[in-house]
Design a protein around this motif. Structure first.
Motif, PDB file in Angstrom:
ATOM      1  N   SER A   1       0.846  -1.196   0.000  1.00 39.33           N
ATOM      2  CA  SER A   1       0.000   0.000   0.000  1.00 39.33           C
ATOM      3  C   SER A   1       0.877   1.240   0.000  1.00 39.33           C
ATOM      4  N   ASN A   2       0.269   2.350  -0.361  1.00 35.82           N
ATOM      5  CA  ASN A   2       0.951   3.638  -0.334  1.00 35.82           C
ATOM      6  C   ASN A   2       0.362   4.510   0.768  1.00 35.82           C
ATOM      7  N   ASP A   3       1.226   5.228   1.459  1.00 34.15           N
ATOM      8  CA  ASP A   3       0.751   6.161   2.492  1.00 34.15           C
ATOM      9  C   ASP A   3       0.159   7.397   1.822  1.00 34.15           C
ATOM     10  N   HIS A   4      -1.016   7.798   2.272  1.00 35.09           N
ATOM     11  CA  HIS A   4      -1.644   8.992   1.719  1.00 35.09           C
ATOM     12  C   HIS A   4      -1.355  10.180   2.631  1.00 35.09           C
ATOM     13  N   CYS A   5      -0.176  10.735   2.443  1.00 35.30           N
ATOM     14  CA  CYS A   5       0.292  11.835   3.272  1.00 35.30           C
ATOM     15  C   CYS A   5       1.265  12.676   2.461  1.00 35.30           C
ATOM     16  N   ALA A   6       1.868  13.664   3.101  1.00 34.19           N
ATOM     17  CA  ALA A   6       2.729  14.598   2.381  1.00 34.19           C
ATOM     18  C   ALA A   6       4.007  13.960   1.853  1.00 34.19           C
ATOM     19  N   GLN A   7       4.391  12.812   2.402  1.00 34.94           N
ATOM     20  CA  GLN A   7       5.594  12.138   1.912  1.00 34.94           C
ATOM     21  C   GLN A   7       5.353  11.414   0.592  1.00 34.94           C
ATOM     22  N   ASN A   8       4.096  11.335   0.161  1.00 38.55           N
ATOM     23  CA  ASN A   8       3.734  10.693  -1.099  1.00 38.55           C
ATOM     24  C   ASN A   8       3.543  11.802  -2.147  1.00 38.55           C
ATOM     25  N   GLU A   9       4.486  11.933  -3.056  1.00 36.97           N
ATOM     26  CA  GLU A   9       4.449  13.019  -4.034  1.00 36.97           C
ATOM     27  C   GLU A   9       3.225  12.939  -4.932  1.00 36.97           C
ATOM     28  N   ASP A  10       2.773  11.732  -5.248  1.00 38.27           N
ATOM     29  CA  ASP A  10       1.577  11.589  -6.078  1.00 38.27           C
ATOM     30  C   ASP A  10       0.351  12.146  -5.362  1.00 38.27           C
ATOM     31  N   GLU A  11       0.283  11.930  -4.040  1.00 40.45           N
ATOM     32  CA  GLU A  11      -0.846  12.447  -3.270  1.00 40.45           C
ATOM     33  C   GLU A  11      -0.807  13.971  -3.206  1.00 40.45           C
ATOM     34  N   VAL A  12       0.371  14.519  -3.044  1.00 37.49           N
ATOM     35  CA  VAL A  12       0.500  15.972  -3.015  1.00 37.49           C
ATOM     36  C   VAL A  12       0.039  16.565  -4.338  1.00 37.49           C
ATOM     37  N   SER A  13       0.441  15.941  -5.435  1.00 38.78           N
ATOM     38  CA  SER A  13       0.031  16.417  -6.753  1.00 38.78           C
ATOM     39  C   SER A  13      -1.470  16.288  -6.944  1.00 38.78           C
ATOM     40  N   ARG A  14      -2.042  15.188  -6.453  1.00 41.15           N
ATOM     41  CA  ARG A  14      -3.489  14.997  -6.575  1.00 41.15           C
ATOM     42  C   ARG A  14      -4.249  16.083  -5.839  1.00 41.15           C
TER      43      ARG A  14
ATOM     44  N   PRO B   1     -14.830  19.685  -1.340  1.00 39.46           N
ATOM     45  CA  PRO B   1     -14.141  18.940  -0.277  1.00 39.46           C
ATOM     46  C   PRO B   1     -12.628  18.877  -0.486  1.00 39.46           C
ATOM     47  N   TYR B   2     -11.909  18.851   0.630  1.00 43.45           N
ATOM     48  CA  TYR B   2     -10.462  18.698   0.602  1.00 43.45           C
ATOM     49  C   TYR B   2     -10.037  17.263   0.931  1.00 43.45           C
ATOM     50  N   LEU B   3     -10.934  16.514   1.506  1.00 47.50           N
ATOM     51  CA  LEU B   3     -10.630  15.165   1.988  1.00 47.50           C
ATOM     52  C   LEU B   3     -11.539  14.158   1.304  1.00 47.50           C
ATOM     53  N   THR B   4     -11.027  12.962   1.045  1.00 52.97           N
ATOM     54  CA  THR B   4     -11.812  11.909   0.417  1.00 52.97           C
ATOM     55  C   THR B   4     -11.566  10.584   1.121  1.00 52.97           C
ATOM     56  N   ALA B   5     -12.563   9.702   1.063  1.00 55.32           N
ATOM     57  CA  ALA B   5     -12.406   8.339   1.589  1.00 55.32           C
ATOM     58  C   ALA B   5     -12.197   7.335   0.468  1.00 55.32           C
ATOM     59  N   GLU B   6     -12.012   7.827  -0.752  1.00 52.00           N
ATOM     60  CA  GLU B   6     -11.781   6.910  -1.872  1.00 52.00           C
ATOM     61  C   GLU B   6     -10.475   6.152  -1.662  1.00 52.00           C
ATOM     62  N   PRO B   7     -10.522   4.821  -1.679  1.00 46.55           N
ATOM     63  CA  PRO B   7      -9.310   4.050  -1.398  1.00 46.55           C
ATOM     64  C   PRO B   7      -8.447   3.867  -2.639  1.00 46.55           C
TER      65      PRO B   7
END
Length: 459
Positions: free
Chosen positions: A233-246, A315-321
């Motif tokens: 799995s990938n962590d959904h936080c600031a250390q994940n560059e893809d998440e930051v871009s999303r 929204p700024y937050l999502t529960a989409e896995p």
């Protein structure tokens, strides 16, 4: 989910569905420290300093074991609210019709929908009735949207289950309830937040659905008997560059500097995906309207009135896995799903080594390291004797998750479990514990390599 939705701010929820290719599962969790979900968590410290008052109070080994094992339990299927949505999402059209017919006729439901809870989970009959009503509405809609003979795609089913449950949490809070207690309950649930990491196994196919900063790591046994870690799995936080871009891509350029500040969503929330936490999802107008119509008890809760800074385009937050798939192999021996509190304390390779040695009963002796500390020959002799004694009593835990928890909380700078440190960490007052460690929830699922091999051949 019972642990997630007890009204506790930011509890960690981790689930695992265990099918025949798993021999057993084990779980342990530390009681969650209570903090409003909008508040920034205090970063866990790697320095374990204590006051002189704390130094004078040392727990005995039986007391330590009692605390560690208070919330452990073994299971073959962990079912909480999210599990029901996943189960319904995975059922074929014809089975859903049978389910609806059983409810209409007042007959017993499928065992998959029977409540199975941890003994310490809070139980509310009013909430159970509401939750079942929402779940039934979901499967009725699935019946209308599918055709006889349809079998759902696994990844799509997991995605839909997460999103639908989060949507129901939001709707239940907006609609409210004539029952003041239940109205307060659903609002507390919606304004609280939780991450979730789920493992679903179908034959030799392992699916991970993750939303948040929990993590799933596979323990792989190599030919020489050692264990290596494979992250699923990938962590959904600031250390994940893809998440930051999303996140930045979902909001106007004018918010580029404010949507993520100090590695947190809007400068407040560490995980970028989570259930609930409607304060990061609802418009300001909707939040005010729902709270104004809510029970008086909620008005006394200051954190519900707090509007995040620079809140312009929710929204700024999502529960989409995020869904990942892995084809299990005979060398894949176990899966560890744990909250970020574990991974902040132990490296994934160390986690896999500890569990691997526990399950096999074989210690892979590594050279004793002292981490740059200056030690005398006498001190080194003491460390070696301590390691020898630890090896003889390493399997005092009957639960693999508790064994791993012992290491996570009690490891010292030499990589060994220090009873004195473990005692101090477990005896810290709740208001101080957060300064030294994050909450930790762990699930360990062991696989049967013979069954996995047979499933692969069948496929």
């Amino acid at each position: 989910m019972s642990q997630l939705f007890r009204g506790l701010p930011r509890a960690k929820v981790l689930s695992s569905s265990l099918l025949p290719c798993q021999q057993r599962g084990s779980r342990a969790r530390r009681p969650a420290s209570r903090r409003p979900s909008h508040m920034s968590p205090t970063p866990p410290s790697r320095c374990y300093r204590t006051t002189s008052a704390l130094l004078s109070y040392i727990l005995t080994p039986p007391q330590v074991n009692s605390i560690l094992k208070a919330n452990e339990y073994s299971f073959k299927a962990l079912s909480e609210r999210l599990f029901y949505y996943i189960a319904v999402s995975l059922l074929p059209h014809d089975t859903l019709c049978e389910l609806e017919a059983a409810v209409e006729a007042g007959r017993a439901l499928s065992p998959i929908l029977q409540w199975q809870k941890h003994p310490n989970d809070y139980f509310s009959r009013e909430a159970q009735t509401l939750y079942f009503s929402s779940l039934r509405t979901y499967w009725q809609e699935l019946i209308d949207l599918t055709n006889p003979g349809d079998v759902p795609d696994t990844s799509e089913a997991l995605m839909n289950a997460f999103k639908r449950l989060d949507n129901d949490i939001s709707l239940e809070a907006q609609v409210g309830d004539p029952n003041a207690f239940l109205h307060y309950w659903v609002l507390r649930v919606a304004f609280s937040g939780a991450t979730a990491c789920v493992a679903h196994i179908d034959g030799a196919d392992l699916y991970i659905a993750n939303a948040g900063d929990a993590r799933a790591v596979l323990g792989v046994q190599e030919e020489d008997g050692s264990f290596t870690a494979h992250t699923l799995s990938n962590d959904h936080c600031a250390q994940n560059e893809d998440e930051v871009s999303r996140i930045r891509g979902e909001h106007p350029p004018s918010e580029r500097k404010t949507v993520i500040r100090q590695d947190r969503l809007l400068g407040l929330l560490m995980p970028f995906r989570a259930f609930g936490d409607v304060k990061f999802k609802w418009s300001i107008e909707l939040q005010k309207r729902v709270l104004e119509s809510g029970p008086d008890q909620l008005h006394e809760n200051e954190h519900t009135k707090f509007i995040p800074p620079n809140y312009h385009t929710p929204p700024y937050l999502t529960a989409e896995p995020e869904i990942t798939h892995h084809r299990l192999r005979p060398q894949d021996r176990f899966l560890v799903i744990a909250s970020d509190g574990l991974w902040e304390t132990l490296h994934r390779q160390e986690v896999v080594r500890i569990v691997g040695e526990y399950l096999t009963g074989v210690h892979q002796r590594q050279p004793l390291t002292v981490g740059g500390y200056r030690v005398t020959l006498g001190q080194m002799q003491g460390l070696l004797e301590e390691r020898k004694a630890r090896a003889s009593s390493a399997f005092q835990d009957q639960n693999a998750a508790t064994h791993l928890m012992r290491h996570a909380v009690g490891n010292n700078e030499f990589g060994t479990v220090d009873h004195e440190r473990l005692s101090k960490m477990l005896s810290l007052p709740e208001e101080l514990a957060r300064m030294y460690r994050d909450d930790i929830t762990i699930i360990v699922s062991q696989f049967n390599p013979h069954v996995i091999g047979a499933r692969r051949q069948e496929a």
